[in-house]
Scaffold this motif. Structure first.
Motif, PDB file in Angstrom:
ATOM      1  N   ASP A 190       8.346   6.457  -7.595  1.00  0.00           N
ATOM      2  CA  ASP A 190       9.563   6.059  -6.891  1.00  0.00           C
ATOM      3  C   ASP A 190       9.488   4.628  -6.385  1.00  0.00           C
ATOM      4  O   ASP A 190      10.424   4.128  -5.770  1.00  0.00           O
ATOM      5  CB  ASP A 190       9.795   7.018  -5.710  1.00  0.00           C
ATOM      6  N   LEU A 191       8.381   3.949  -6.649  1.00  0.00           N
ATOM      7  CA  LEU A 191       8.143   2.622  -6.071  1.00  0.00           C
ATOM      8  C   LEU A 191       9.278   1.647  -6.353  1.00  0.00           C
ATOM      9  O   LEU A 191       9.815   1.016  -5.449  1.00  0.00           O
ATOM     10  CB  LEU A 191       6.822   2.058  -6.587  1.00  0.00           C
ATOM     11  N   VAL A 250      -0.202  -3.744  -5.743  1.00  0.00           N
ATOM     12  CA  VAL A 250       0.051  -2.365  -5.324  1.00  0.00           C
ATOM     13  C   VAL A 250      -1.197  -1.516  -5.501  1.00  0.00           C
ATOM     14  O   VAL A 250      -1.855  -1.571  -6.551  1.00  0.00           O
ATOM     15  CB  VAL A 250       1.208  -1.743  -6.136  1.00  0.00           C
ATOM     16  N   SER A 251      -1.536  -0.740  -4.481  1.00  0.00           N
ATOM     17  CA  SER A 251      -2.614   0.244  -4.604  1.00  0.00           C
ATOM     18  C   SER A 251      -2.422   1.324  -3.551  1.00  0.00           C
ATOM     19  O   SER A 251      -1.599   1.191  -2.640  1.00  0.00           O
ATOM     20  CB  SER A 251      -3.992  -0.409  -4.445  1.00  0.00           C
ATOM     21  N   ASN A 252      -3.184   2.403  -3.667  1.00  0.00           N
ATOM     22  CA  ASN A 252      -3.163   3.461  -2.656  1.00  0.00           C
ATOM     23  C   ASN A 252      -3.728   2.950  -1.338  1.00  0.00           C
ATOM     24  O   ASN A 252      -4.612   2.079  -1.317  1.00  0.00           O
ATOM     25  CB  ASN A 252      -3.986   4.661  -3.115  1.00  0.00           C
ATOM     26  N   GLN A 264      10.072   5.882   1.198  1.00  0.00           N
ATOM     27  CA  GLN A 264      10.460   6.212  -0.166  1.00  0.00           C
ATOM     28  C   GLN A 264      11.488   7.344  -0.163  1.00  0.00           C
ATOM     29  O   GLN A 264      11.809   7.914   0.873  1.00  0.00           O
ATOM     30  CB  GLN A 264       9.236   6.618  -0.982  1.00  0.00           C
ATOM     31  N   SER A 324       6.364   8.046   3.338  1.00  0.00           N
ATOM     32  CA  SER A 324       7.204   9.170   2.929  1.00  0.00           C
ATOM     33  C   SER A 324       7.727   9.840   4.192  1.00  0.00           C
ATOM     34  O   SER A 324       7.323   9.491   5.301  1.00  0.00           O
ATOM     35  CB  SER A 324       6.395  10.173   2.094  1.00  0.00           C
ATOM     36  N   GLY A 357       6.475   9.998  -4.682  1.00  0.00           N
ATOM     37  CA  GLY A 357       5.235   9.252  -4.826  1.00  0.00           C
ATOM     38  C   GLY A 357       5.366   7.950  -5.589  1.00  0.00           C
ATOM     39  O   GLY A 357       6.397   7.284  -5.552  1.00  0.00           O
ATOM     40  N   HIS A 358       4.303   7.608  -6.329  1.00  0.00           N
ATOM     41  CA  HIS A 358       4.191   6.303  -6.973  1.00  0.00           C
ATOM     42  C   HIS A 358       5.376   5.991  -7.880  1.00  0.00           C
ATOM     43  O   HIS A 358       5.824   4.851  -7.971  1.00  0.00           O
ATOM     44  CB  HIS A 358       2.910   6.225  -7.802  1.00  0.00           C
ATOM     45  N   LYS A 378       0.848  -1.188   0.000  1.00  0.00           N
ATOM     46  CA  LYS A 378       0.000   0.000   0.000  1.00  0.00           C
ATOM     47  C   LYS A 378       0.888   1.243   0.000  1.00  0.00           C
ATOM     48  O   LYS A 378       1.794   1.375   0.831  1.00  0.00           O
ATOM     49  CB  LYS A 378      -0.915   0.018   1.225  1.00  0.00           C
ATOM     50  N   VAL A 379       0.612   2.147  -0.955  1.00  0.00           N
ATOM     51  CA  VAL A 379       1.336   3.415  -1.011  1.00  0.00           C
ATOM     52  C   VAL A 379       0.776   4.309   0.089  1.00  0.00           C
ATOM     53  O   VAL A 379      -0.377   4.729   0.038  1.00  0.00           O
ATOM     54  CB  VAL A 379       1.164   4.073  -2.393  1.00  0.00           C
TER      55      VAL A 379
END
Length: 208
Positions: free
Chosen positions: A171-172, A195-197, A139, A113, A168-169, A44-45
């Motif tokens: 940089d995954l 992967v999802s928010n 991240q 973050s 954010g995304h 999960k981000v």
């Protein structure tokens, strides 16, 4: 004045996938062996703040208390959304149900973050006795650029948070690699990463 596309014809090369490259969901084979779930991890981000959902505004007693206790660094996943449960509570419940129902080991990974990392570490302590493994990693952060000089805003690596931004995304993949989490997943035999928010409870694994 007409502005030309700086990417030239590169954008013209981007096409929708061909029909034979897309497998409709109802055409996927039924999986009868739940052991395959042991190859899965869920990420999960979790680097976003809740300002777009009111965490930056005192529009309810919950937001007032949350902002008072956490300042403006509250992770979006800490917002209460149903029956006194947060986005993160519901996600943990979903994965715990998956693990206990199928007797598998699907870990939950949170990509934080610098805005949400400390908050997240504090929150996840309450999940210590849950039936899932929970991993966090931070991240990258990148310097903001001053409009007047086009120079980086921070002067040192310890400069104020306002002079940095989380990518954010995008940089995954980089963050997974350099955090060591990718090596850990490979060593555990994981082959698939969902992967999802953190606030997207509808985007979860589906067991057919």
């Amino acid at each position: 004045m007409l502005h030309t596309n700086p990417w030239g014809s590169e954008w013209d090369r981007i096409k929708s996938p061909a029909a034979e490259q897309i497998v409709p969901y109802d055409k996927l084979p039924n999986v009868t062996n739940p052991d395959n779930l042991n190859k899965l991890a869920v990420l999960k981000v979790n680097g976003g703040l809740g300002t777009s959902m009111g965490m930056g505004r005192y529009n309810s007693i919950f937001n007032y208390l949350h902002m008072t206790l956490l300042g403006m660094t509250g992770a979006k996943s800490a917002l209460e959304v149903k029956d006194d449960m947060t986005f993160l509570d519901l996600t943990v419940r979903q994965i715990e149900h998956l693990n206990t129902t199928h007797r598998v080991d699907v870990p939950l990974i949170l990509m934080t973050s610098f805005n949400t990392h400390e908050d997240t570490l504090r929150i996840i302590k309450k999940y210590a006795n849950q039936q899932l493994r929970l991993t966090t990693f931070n991240q990258s952060r990148y310097p903001r650029i001053l409009k007047e000089t086009l120079l980086p805003a921070p002067k040192t690596a310890d400069d104020d948070k306002k002079n940095w931004y989380p990518p954010g995304h995008g940089d995954l993949y980089n963050a997974l690699l350099h955090s060591g989490v990718l090596d850990q997943l490979i060593a555990e035999g994981k082959e698939y990463l969902f992967v999802s928010n953190s606030d997207n409870l509808g985007a979860m694994y589906v067991i057919r």
